[in-house]
Design a protein around this motif. Structure first.
Motif, PDB file in Angstrom:
ATOM      1  N   GLY B 169       0.814  -1.209   0.000  1.00  0.00           N
ATOM      2  CA  GLY B 169       0.000   0.000   0.000  1.00  0.00           C
ATOM      3  C   GLY B 169       0.842   1.250   0.000  1.00  0.00           C
ATOM      4  O   GLY B 169       2.064   1.203  -0.186  1.00  0.00           O
ATOM      5  N   GLU B 170       0.145   2.380   0.199  1.00  0.00           N
ATOM      6  CA  GLU B 170       0.833   3.669   0.213  1.00  0.00           C
ATOM      7  C   GLU B 170       0.751   4.292   1.594  1.00  0.00           C
ATOM      8  O   GLU B 170      -0.302   4.277   2.222  1.00  0.00           O
ATOM      9  N   PHE B 171       1.853   4.830   2.067  1.00  0.00           N
ATOM     10  CA  PHE B 171       1.904   5.382   3.412  1.00  0.00           C
ATOM     11  C   PHE B 171       2.557   6.755   3.381  1.00  0.00           C
ATOM     12  O   PHE B 171       3.555   6.946   2.688  1.00  0.00           O
ATOM     13  N   PRO B 172       1.994   7.707   4.134  1.00  0.00           N
ATOM     14  CA  PRO B 172       2.529   9.068   4.088  1.00  0.00           C
ATOM     15  C   PRO B 172       3.948   9.142   4.659  1.00  0.00           C
ATOM     16  O   PRO B 172       4.287   8.431   5.608  1.00  0.00           O
ATOM     17  N   LEU B 173       4.720  10.028   4.041  1.00  0.00           N
ATOM     18  CA  LEU B 173       6.065  10.344   4.511  1.00  0.00           C
ATOM     19  C   LEU B 173       6.070  11.831   4.842  1.00  0.00           C
ATOM     20  O   LEU B 173       5.638  12.646   4.035  1.00  0.00           O
ATOM     21  N   PHE B 174       6.500  12.178   6.049  1.00  0.00           N
ATOM     22  CA  PHE B 174       6.520  13.589   6.452  1.00  0.00           C
ATOM     23  C   PHE B 174       7.944  14.041   6.744  1.00  0.00           C
ATOM     24  O   PHE B 174       8.782  13.245   7.151  1.00  0.00           O
ATOM     25  N   CYS B 175       8.166  15.347   6.578  1.00  0.00           N
ATOM     26  CA  CYS B 175       9.357  15.945   7.183  1.00  0.00           C
ATOM     27  C   CYS B 175       8.905  16.437   8.543  1.00  0.00           C
ATOM     28  O   CYS B 175       7.964  17.210   8.648  1.00  0.00           O
ATOM     29  N   SER B 176       9.554  15.986   9.601  1.00  0.00           N
ATOM     30  CA  SER B 176       9.066  16.373  10.921  1.00  0.00           C
ATOM     31  C   SER B 176      10.026  17.281  11.667  1.00  0.00           C
ATOM     32  O   SER B 176       9.789  17.592  12.825  1.00  0.00           O
ATOM     33  N   GLU B 177      11.110  17.711  11.038  1.00  0.00           N
ATOM     34  CA  GLU B 177      11.946  18.729  11.695  1.00  0.00           C
ATOM     35  C   GLU B 177      11.765  20.019  10.920  1.00  0.00           C
ATOM     36  O   GLU B 177      12.005  20.057   9.711  1.00  0.00           O
ATOM     37  N   TYR B 178      11.353  21.062  11.638  1.00  0.00           N
ATOM     38  CA  TYR B 178      11.028  22.328  11.003  1.00  0.00           C
ATOM     39  C   TYR B 178      12.190  22.807  10.135  1.00  0.00           C
ATOM     40  O   TYR B 178      13.318  22.899  10.601  1.00  0.00           O
ATOM     41  N   CYS B 179      11.901  23.118   8.867  1.00  0.00           N
ATOM     42  CA  CYS B 179      12.984  23.445   7.937  1.00  0.00           C
ATOM     43  C   CYS B 179      12.685  24.665   7.087  1.00  0.00           C
ATOM     44  O   CYS B 179      13.293  24.870   6.048  1.00  0.00           O
ATOM     45  N   GLY B 180      11.739  25.499   7.531  1.00  0.00           N
ATOM     46  CA  GLY B 180      11.512  26.753   6.823  1.00  0.00           C
ATOM     47  C   GLY B 180      10.168  26.852   6.113  1.00  0.00           C
ATOM     48  O   GLY B 180       9.258  26.055   6.372  1.00  0.00           O
ATOM     49  N   SER B 181      10.067  27.814   5.201  1.00  0.00           N
ATOM     50  CA  SER B 181       8.783  28.217   4.606  1.00  0.00           C
ATOM     51  C   SER B 181       7.843  27.056   4.307  1.00  0.00           C
ATOM     52  O   SER B 181       6.737  27.003   4.804  1.00  0.00           O
ATOM     53  N   SER B 182       8.275  26.132   3.483  1.00  0.00           N
ATOM     54  CA  SER B 182       7.344  25.105   3.004  1.00  0.00           C
ATOM     55  C   SER B 182       7.524  23.771   3.718  1.00  0.00           C
ATOM     56  O   SER B 182       7.275  22.709   3.145  1.00  0.00           O
ATOM     57  N   HIS B 183       7.966  23.850   4.969  1.00  0.00           N
ATOM     58  CA  HIS B 183       8.128  22.641   5.789  1.00  0.00           C
ATOM     59  C   HIS B 183       6.916  21.718   5.686  1.00  0.00           C
ATOM     60  O   HIS B 183       7.051  20.506   5.522  1.00  0.00           O
ATOM     61  N   SER B 184       5.725  22.324   5.752  1.00  0.00           N
ATOM     62  CA  SER B 184       4.533  21.469   5.784  1.00  0.00           C
ATOM     63  C   SER B 184       4.207  20.865   4.422  1.00  0.00           C
ATOM     64  O   SER B 184       3.350  19.995   4.331  1.00  0.00           O
ATOM     65  N   GLN B 185       4.897  21.333   3.370  1.00  0.00           N
ATOM     66  CA  GLN B 185       4.652  20.709   2.065  1.00  0.00           C
ATOM     67  C   GLN B 185       5.726  19.692   1.704  1.00  0.00           C
ATOM     68  O   GLN B 185       5.717  19.136   0.621  1.00  0.00           O
ATOM     69  N   MET B 186       6.655  19.475   2.616  1.00  0.00           N
ATOM     70  CA  MET B 186       7.734  18.528   2.323  1.00  0.00           C
ATOM     71  C   MET B 186       7.247  17.133   2.698  1.00  0.00           C
ATOM     72  O   MET B 186       7.779  16.491   3.596  1.00  0.00           O
ATOM     73  N   ILE B 187       6.214  16.707   2.002  1.00  0.00           N
ATOM     74  CA  ILE B 187       5.636  15.413   2.327  1.00  0.00           C
ATOM     75  C   ILE B 187       5.641  14.530   1.090  1.00  0.00           C
ATOM     76  O   ILE B 187       5.736  15.020  -0.031  1.00  0.00           O
ATOM     77  N   GLY B 188       5.588  13.264   1.313  1.00  0.00           N
ATOM     78  CA  GLY B 188       5.604  12.347   0.185  1.00  0.00           C
ATOM     79  C   GLY B 188       4.910  11.064   0.578  1.00  0.00           C
ATOM     80  O   GLY B 188       4.106  11.047   1.510  1.00  0.00           O
TER      81      GLY B 188
END
Lengths: 531, 311
Positions: B169-188
């Motif tokens: 299946g497919e499972f979300p991948l997040f960036c969980s260390e704050y890294c600037g402007s688009s931190h919340s879009q650094m997902i896969g």
């Protein structure tokens, strides 16, 4: 003549070296920052009501949570209880006329305000988007905000902390009234004393760290930049070496407040006074050795993580002892539930939940999943807001008659206490669930499956905000229309109640009587209802 | 919470078991204390006339009990959690290596055969996968809730992470260390395929050289082979089979050669000089890119050796 009548001009306040007046100066400035930080929190919660990130831009959002963190940590939580109630009560509780260094005390306030103004200037100029943790290399190489100015503000505020701590330590050592041994100190004084030790020992590390960070940002000296042989993880070690003990700077005084209020409203001696005092010292000292538990997934060595995890469990023991003892103090007492007691009991409950969830984070394998999620956000809000802010409001209501000479309208105060307690849980409990479900923190937008819990949290924040605004009105009302308070409206023990409300300029008109023992309450002869 | 919180990796089950045990223990404690607190509040309220009151003296036994019992419980939990944690950082020797590069604000992934992906990682079901991760800019953090794993990705060094996917299946991948402007879009997302499907997916549409081939080419272009190749006149350590081997250093230390050791040897060659060799290698800092280093590591990995070194 009370200290309030010593002079009514602005100048008589701004040049006063009376610890009580300086406490009021702190209270006013701290309240301003509390509401500025609270406004940022409200905007954050409004933004997160929907997953889309449609209220403010991502850069604005990042600046909002940074402003919220910086203001609440350095300009509210750290100075709150020590600078307001420590200042006001420390000399009174040990039978002294003032602090050891009254002018240094005034300087501390000016430094605090100067630091605060610098931070506000940085915000007004455009803000800073690093988060309150200022992690490198983001803060040194990529952040596009006013990092240097903000750090300078924090740096200046730090000196205020150091001077206050120094002043308190010397005062406790030298100005206790004759016959008042260490184990006759109220637990609030023990807590303030231990807090002062942390302030003096840890804050210089913060000062050094901020200077290094500024130097790195301005001149690329290469301490933290890996391209120049530096280490970004080093920053985290330095930062948390201060910032973990800082949590105890916030919560130890809160524990002190609970230890004054609960015996008074239970008419019972505090259970296990000596264990309580030792627990304070234990928390303060072990608290210095656990900073690495913020870095379990940072890439630090496994051995380091294991040591920090074990020590984190150890620091939970004295905290658990305190919760047990407060509960046991109610046993066979004669309990009344005016507002200060509601706040104190709320504090115990919220601190307990915050503490227990801290154990999840101390457990290495669980921390891997939970760290940097909303679980952490919720955990530290339970400790810092549920703990410190509840206790701050408890102290405000408990000592209001002593400070102002006026009684608080109790019904309104109780309504506010209940609203704050409910609003708080409503806001932050869903965040635990969000964290367990994998919602990362500091997200401006989020996947839609998290919305229900975010919405609950935002709704809770509205209740919480109303709870926080209420006291602003009824406390202001009481200043003008409140009933006059007697010297000891709660029939409490403790030297601060031996003098008039509000106290005279030099605290006591005649030397107070040293009680036989601290917390000499007797539940079989209940007090008269507060007049 | 759909696929975010599935138990989709080999360690998810044990993490959840520990979580459940903690929830039980802490829940019982919290409810117990709240119950006692409320019970006392009601029973000993000032208005209640039919209750026995009195000053309560010291109860050393009680105090010692509630100090020592939690202490014992905490040591048990610590041990349990520490044991599980150490598993998280001990990748099996046969783990499939995948290199990960984090940058503001995307995840770049590269498979051994050179196939690249962005913000999407395909992995085979049931096979251990080892991620060798570095960052080009700020600190990021690789977080897959469904796998119960997370590891910061730090500039200037490699961090590693491993898992065995146990659910398709497919499972979300997040960036969980704050890294600037688009931190919340650094997902896969992580896409778990059956091994055969994964094999087909991996072969489809690649014409690039494998990472190891790329690394070997760079090894020659950068002139590394001039010293490190067998039969070279300059006396330099052989690199074949280095990964995972124990290395004796000139100053008497020993270490296990891992990805970070190779990285440091390229960028900071004077840091860990091998015993019996002169410190003559120049630093390649500034001449090699992150990708070059990843390639060189991949080439050394392809030459065999014990590998799978503990962190």
């Amino acid at each position: 003549m009370s200290y309030l009548d010593e002079g009514h001009t602005i100048k008589s306040w701004l040049t006063s070296t009376d610890h009580k007046r300086i406490a009021i100066l702190y209270a006013i400035s701290i309240s301003v920052f509390f509401f500025v930080g609270g406004a940022a929190a409200t905007l954050i919660r409004l933004e997160l009501a929907t997953p889309a990130g449609d209220l403010v831009s991502h850069d604005t959002y990042n600046r909002l949570f940074t402003a919220h963190g910086v203001i609440m940590v350095w300009l509210f939580l750290i100075p709150s209880i020590p600078s307001v109630f420590g200042n006001f009560l420390l000399p009174l509780m040990i039978g002294a006329k003032d602090l050891a260094f009254p002018r240094l005390n005034l300087l501390s306030w000016y430094l605090y305000v100067a630091g605060g103004v610098l931070v506000l200037c940085a915000l007004a100029a455009g803000g800073v988007d690093t988060g309150w943790t200022f992690y490198t290399p983001y803060s040194t190489m990529f952040s596009n905000g006013y990092v240097v100015l903000t750090l300078f503000g924090v740096f200046v505020t730090g000196f205020s902390s150091i001077l206050t701590g120094l002043n308190f330590i010397v005062t406790v050592h030298h100005l206790r009234m004759p016959g008042m041994g260490w184990f006759r100190l109220p637990l609030f004084i023990w807590a303030i004393y231990a807090t002062s030790l942390i302030l003096v020992l840890a804050t210089p590390v913060l000062a050094m760290t901020t200077l290094l960070l500024v130097a790195e940002r301005l001149w690329h000296i290469g301490v933290f930049d890996p391209a120049l042989g530096g280490d970004p993880i080093l920053f985290q070690h330095l930062f948390w070496f201060y910032s973990h003990p800082a949590v105890y700077i916030m919560v130890l005084p809160a524990m002190g407040v609970a230890s004054e209020i609960i015996p008074c409203f239970a008419r019972q001696r505090i259970f296990g006074y000596r264990f309580m005092a030792y627990a304070i010292l234990g928390i303060a000292s072990i608290g210095f050795l656990v900073w690495g538990h913020h870095m379990f997934v940072s890439g630090q060595s496994m051995a380091a993580s294991m040591v920090f995890s074990l020590l984190s469990f150890l620091v939970a023991i004295p905290s658990a002892i305190k919760v047990f003892n407060w509960t046991a103090t109610l046993y066979k007492g004669s309990l009344r539930f005016e507002a200060p007691m509601l706040y104190a009991l709320g504090f115990v409950g919220l601190f307990m939940i915050g503490g227990l969830t801290g154990l999840f984070l101390a457990s290495l394998a669980l921390d891997v999943h939970l760290t940097d999620t909303y679980f952490v956000v919720s955990h530290f809000h339970y400790i810092m807001v549920g703990g410190t802010v509840m206790a701050y409001f408890g102290a405000l209501h408990f000592w209001w008659p002593k400070v102002t000479g006026k009684l608080v309208p109790d019904l309104w105060a109780r309504i506010a206490a209940v609203l704050i307690f409910l609003g708080f849980n409503f806001t932050f409990f869903p965040q635990y669930l969000l964290g367990v479900a994998g919602m990362p923190r500091r997200y401006h937008q989020y996947p839609p499956q998290f919305q229900v819990l975010h919405l609950l949290s935002s709704a809770g924040a509205v209740v919480l905000a109303i709870g926080y605004l209420l006291p602003l009105f009824y406390l202001a009302w009481s200043l003008r229309y409140g009933q006059r308070a007697s010297a000891n409206p709660w029939d409490a023990r403790g030297l601060e109640w031996e003098t008039s409300s509000p106290p005279p300029t030099h605290n006591f008109t005649h030397p107070p009587q040293l009680p036989e023992r601290v917390y000499d309450y007797d539940p079989t002869s209940p007090r008269a209802v507060a007049q | 919470m759909n696929s975010t919180l599935a138990e989709a990796s080999s360690i998810a089950r044990s993490t959840d078991l520990l979580f459940g045990a903690m929830l039980l223990l802490c829940g019982v404690m919290a409810i117990g204390i709240c119950f006692v607190l409320l019970f006392f509040c009601i029973r000993y309220r000032a208005g209640n006339r039919k209750v026995d009151r009195g000053v309560v003296g010291r109860k050393l036994g009680v105090e010692l009990t509630w100090t020592l019992v939690p202490l014992a419980l905490f040591i048990v939990i610590f041990t349990w959690a520490a044991h599980d944690f150490s598993e998280l950082y001990r990748p099996p020797a046969d783990a499939l290596p995948i290199s990960v590069e984090a940058k503001q604000w995307m995840w770049k992934l590269q498979h051994r055969n050179g196939k690249r992906e962005i913000n999407e990682l395909h992995v085979p079901l049931g096979q251990p996968v080892k991620l060798v991760m570095s960052s080009q800019d700020a600190i990021h953090s690789f977080f897959v809730p469904a796998f119960r794993i997370k590891q910061d990705v730090v500039p200037g060094r490699y961090t590693t992470l491993w898992f065995t996917a146990t659910q398709l299946g497919e499972f979300p991948l997040f960036c969980s260390e704050y890294c600037g402007s688009s931190h919340s879009q650094m997902i896969g997302r992580i896409v778990v395929l059956a091994p055969a499907d994964f094999g087909r997916w991996l072969q489809a549409g690649t014409s690039q050289p494998s990472l190891a081939q790329y690394g070997y080419a760079r090894f020659r272009q950068l002139g590394c082979s001039g010293c490190h190749a067998a039969g070279s006149t300059v006396h330099a350590p052989a690199l074949e089979g280095l990964l995972g081997r124990t290395v004796h250093l000139q100053d008497g230390r020993t270490l296990v050669a891992d990805e970070n050791y190779i990285r440091d040897s390229i960028l900071l060659p004077q840091k860990d000089v091998v015993a019996g060799f002169a410190p003559v290698m120049p630093s390649f800092a500034g001449q090699v890119s992150e990708e070059d280093i990843q390639g060189l590591v991949a080439w050394i990995r392809s030459t065999g050796g014990p590998q799978g070194a503990p962190r």
